[in-house]
Design an enzyme around this catalytic site. Structure first.
Site, PDB file in Angstrom:
ATOM      1  N   MET A  30      -9.006  -2.161   2.441  1.00  0.00           N
ATOM      2  CA  MET A  30      -7.919  -1.437   1.999  1.00  0.00           C
ATOM      3  C   MET A  30      -7.713  -1.373   0.399  1.00  0.00           C
ATOM      4  O   MET A  30      -6.689  -1.279  -0.072  1.00  0.00           O
ATOM      5  CB  MET A  30      -6.622  -2.122   2.598  1.00  0.00           C
ATOM      6  CG  MET A  30      -6.467  -1.727   4.114  1.00  0.00           C
ATOM      7  SD  MET A  30      -4.687  -1.626   4.958  1.00  0.00           S
ATOM      8  CE  MET A  30      -4.232  -3.340   4.258  1.00  0.00           C
ATOM      9  N   GLY A  31      -8.605  -2.132  -0.244  1.00  0.00           N
ATOM     10  CA  GLY A  31      -8.651  -1.987  -1.824  1.00  0.00           C
ATOM     11  C   GLY A  31      -7.999  -3.458  -2.238  1.00  0.00           C
ATOM     12  O   GLY A  31      -7.772  -4.476  -1.457  1.00  0.00           O
ATOM     13  N   LEU A  33      -9.277  -5.654  -4.369  1.00  0.00           N
ATOM     14  CA  LEU A  33     -10.403  -6.400  -3.852  1.00  0.00           C
ATOM     15  C   LEU A  33     -10.483  -7.721  -4.702  1.00  0.00           C
ATOM     16  O   LEU A  33      -9.826  -7.753  -5.749  1.00  0.00           O
ATOM     17  CB  LEU A  33     -11.786  -5.621  -4.096  1.00  0.00           C
ATOM     18  CG  LEU A  33     -12.039  -4.379  -3.531  1.00  0.00           C
ATOM     19  CD1 LEU A  33     -13.367  -3.693  -3.758  1.00  0.00           C
ATOM     20  CD2 LEU A  33     -11.710  -4.354  -2.052  1.00  0.00           C
ATOM     21  N   GLY A  36     -13.787 -12.459  -1.811  1.00  0.00           N
ATOM     22  CA  GLY A  36     -13.928 -12.426  -0.474  1.00  0.00           C
ATOM     23  C   GLY A  36     -14.405 -11.185  -0.073  1.00  0.00           C
ATOM     24  O   GLY A  36     -15.431 -10.978   0.797  1.00  0.00           O
ATOM     25  N   HIS A  37     -13.984 -10.229  -0.452  1.00  0.00           N
ATOM     26  CA  HIS A  37     -14.388  -8.828  -0.007  1.00  0.00           C
ATOM     27  C   HIS A  37     -16.116  -8.701  -0.745  1.00  0.00           C
ATOM     28  O   HIS A  37     -16.711  -8.130  -0.142  1.00  0.00           O
ATOM     29  CB  HIS A  37     -13.545  -7.624  -0.713  1.00  0.00           C
ATOM     30  CG  HIS A  37     -12.432  -7.605  -0.061  1.00  0.00           C
ATOM     31  ND1 HIS A  37     -11.259  -8.004  -0.998  1.00  0.00           N
ATOM     32  CD2 HIS A  37     -11.923  -7.167   0.892  1.00  0.00           C
ATOM     33  CE1 HIS A  37     -10.032  -7.824  -0.198  1.00  0.00           C
ATOM     34  NE2 HIS A  37     -10.579  -7.215   0.914  1.00  0.00           N
ATOM     35  N   ASP A 152      -9.258 -12.812   9.330  1.00  0.00           N
ATOM     36  CA  ASP A 152      -8.371 -12.296  10.331  1.00  0.00           C
ATOM     37  C   ASP A 152      -9.268 -12.331  11.654  1.00  0.00           C
ATOM     38  O   ASP A 152      -9.934 -11.291  12.069  1.00  0.00           O
ATOM     39  CB  ASP A 152      -7.995 -10.655  10.219  1.00  0.00           C
ATOM     40  CG  ASP A 152      -6.860 -10.429  10.958  1.00  0.00           C
ATOM     41  OD1 ASP A 152      -6.874 -10.643  12.071  1.00  0.00           O
ATOM     42  OD2 ASP A 152      -6.360  -9.341  10.517  1.00  0.00           O
ATOM     43  N   MET A 186      -8.692 -16.712   0.365  1.00  0.00           N
ATOM     44  CA  MET A 186      -8.450 -15.422  -0.514  1.00  0.00           C
ATOM     45  C   MET A 186      -7.808 -14.313   0.490  1.00  0.00           C
ATOM     46  O   MET A 186      -8.084 -14.000   1.513  1.00  0.00           O
ATOM     47  CB  MET A 186      -9.832 -15.087  -1.072  1.00  0.00           C
ATOM     48  CG  MET A 186     -10.266 -16.194  -2.050  1.00  0.00           C
ATOM     49  SD  MET A 186     -11.590 -15.264  -2.991  1.00  0.00           S
ATOM     50  CE  MET A 186     -11.950 -16.729  -4.247  1.00  0.00           C
ATOM     51  N   SER A 187      -6.880 -13.520  -0.273  1.00  0.00           N
ATOM     52  CA  SER A 187      -6.160 -12.496   0.396  1.00  0.00           C
ATOM     53  C   SER A 187      -5.677 -11.687  -0.791  1.00  0.00           C
ATOM     54  O   SER A 187      -5.190 -12.205  -1.863  1.00  0.00           O
ATOM     55  CB  SER A 187      -5.018 -12.879   1.378  1.00  0.00           C
ATOM     56  OG  SER A 187      -4.195 -11.849   1.574  1.00  0.00           O
ATOM     57  N   ARG A 189      -2.917 -10.146  -0.473  1.00  0.00           N
ATOM     58  CA  ARG A 189      -1.444 -10.485  -0.739  1.00  0.00           C
ATOM     59  C   ARG A 189      -1.099 -11.800  -1.388  1.00  0.00           C
ATOM     60  O   ARG A 189       0.038 -12.136  -1.358  1.00  0.00           O
ATOM     61  CB  ARG A 189      -0.921 -10.367   0.762  1.00  0.00           C
ATOM     62  CG  ARG A 189      -0.851  -9.146   1.321  1.00  0.00           C
ATOM     63  CD  ARG A 189      -0.071  -9.109   2.837  1.00  0.00           C
ATOM     64  NE  ARG A 189       0.065  -7.562   3.269  1.00  0.00           N
ATOM     65  CZ  ARG A 189      -0.717  -7.026   4.173  1.00  0.00           C
ATOM     66  NH1 ARG A 189      -1.696  -7.611   4.422  1.00  0.00           N
ATOM     67  NH2 ARG A 189      -0.385  -5.813   4.447  1.00  0.00           N
TER      68      ARG A 189
END
Length: 303
Positions: A30-31, A33, A36-37, A152, A186-187, A189
């Site tokens: 969902m961008g 970034l 982690g991504h 998740d 990492m998130s 949010r």
């Protein structure tokens, strides 16, 4: 790196790769970034000849009162990060490209059972939105392999079940959680956290480590869950849940597992937690295999 936002152009490129016999890996995001991504991009690069990342803030997985409107859109920065990480193609469609007849007229994909518990219980419809958009992205990109982060963990199992039930020709691979030096997962949010909240946030992981140690000493599942939630409340969190589940399917393990009995699946556990801290809803998890010697778990259980 190519940038595309139209399905027709994506299909043309995908056809060229197929004709060349190239294996395609997909990383849906969902961008906004972070590292982690980028670890998922690297994993996809190892598993495929070409890597496609998608950036799409999916409205169907946000409930009423959640942060859909506020979710950070950082497409230019994301594009630069993906290019530097070796991504071959960024697909960033508009809402109308993904849901051409509108959200209300969209055909939905639902994964019963797995979607209705834990995060699904407190976020009704969330995993229906996730399953629907991921199924659409699989059909748009037509990858041979797709990489999802294990942070998740429930989402990962929902997608695997969907792929199995719908006979989709996609290998779904889970990638390890990437953490900050203090242990916080990492998130995107995490940026919602104030400085004081950011200092508290690693206690979510610490609660899981404590819970795992207690499980391995034979403590009662329900007591471990309740004590972990109480510790989070005392630290300033608003816990949604701390739950001990079977890693294979998120079912509740048989109670006699605590007494040294139970099947192998009952003893291969996952401790999952979700808690609100200020504006941020944080999730984390920790594997806890009751049959693995503690020395072999030291790396996973360090603070």
């Amino acid at each position: 790196m190519q940038f595309l936002d139209q399905l027709r152009a994506l299909r043309r490129q995908r056809a060229e790769w197929r004709q060349a016999g190239l294996r395609v890996g997909l990383v849906p995001t969902m961008g906004n970034l972070h590292a982690g991504h980028l670890s998922l991009i690297r994993a996809a690069s190892e598993a495929a000849d070409r890597v496609v990342a998608t950036v799409f803030v999916n409205p169907l997985q946000f409930g009423a009162g959640e942060d859909f409107a506020a979710y950070p859109r950082t497409l230019e920065r994301d594009s630069d990060m993906l290019r530097d990480a070796g991504c071959d193609l960024l697909f960033a469609p508009a809402d109308a490209e993904v849901y051409p007849r509108g959200r209300d007229q969209q055909t939905f994909v639902e994964v019963p059972g797995l979607s209705d518990q834990l995060c699904g219980a407190s976020r009704p419809g969330h995993f229906r939105g996730v399953a629907t958009v991921v199924a659409k992205l699989f059909n748009m990109v037509q990858p041979e392999v797709a990489i999802f982060g294990e942070k998740d963990f429930q989402q990962l199992l929902v997608i695997r079940r969907m792929v199995e039930d719908l006979n989709l020709p996609v290998e779904v691979v889970g990638a390890p959680i990437v953490r900050e030096p203090d242990g916080l997962a990492m998130s995107s949010r995490n940026g919602y956290l104030s400085a004081a909240e950011r200092a508290l946030a690693p206690r979510l992981r610490a609660s899981l480590i404590t819970a795992a140690a207690r499980l391995r000493s034979g403590a009662n599942f329900a007591e471990v869950e309740q004590d972990a939630q109480s510790a989070l409340v005392a630290a300033g969190f608003e816990p949604d849940y701390v739950s001990v589940r079977r890693r294979a399917d998120l079912a509740e393990p048989e109670p006699d597992t605590q007494l040294g009995a139970g099947t192998a699946e009952d003893r291969a556990l996952m401790i999952l937690a979700a808690a609100q801290l200020g504006r941020a809803r944080l999730i984390d998890n920790l594997a806890c295999d009751l049959d693995v010697p503690l020395a072999e778990l030291a790396q996973d259980l360090r603070p």
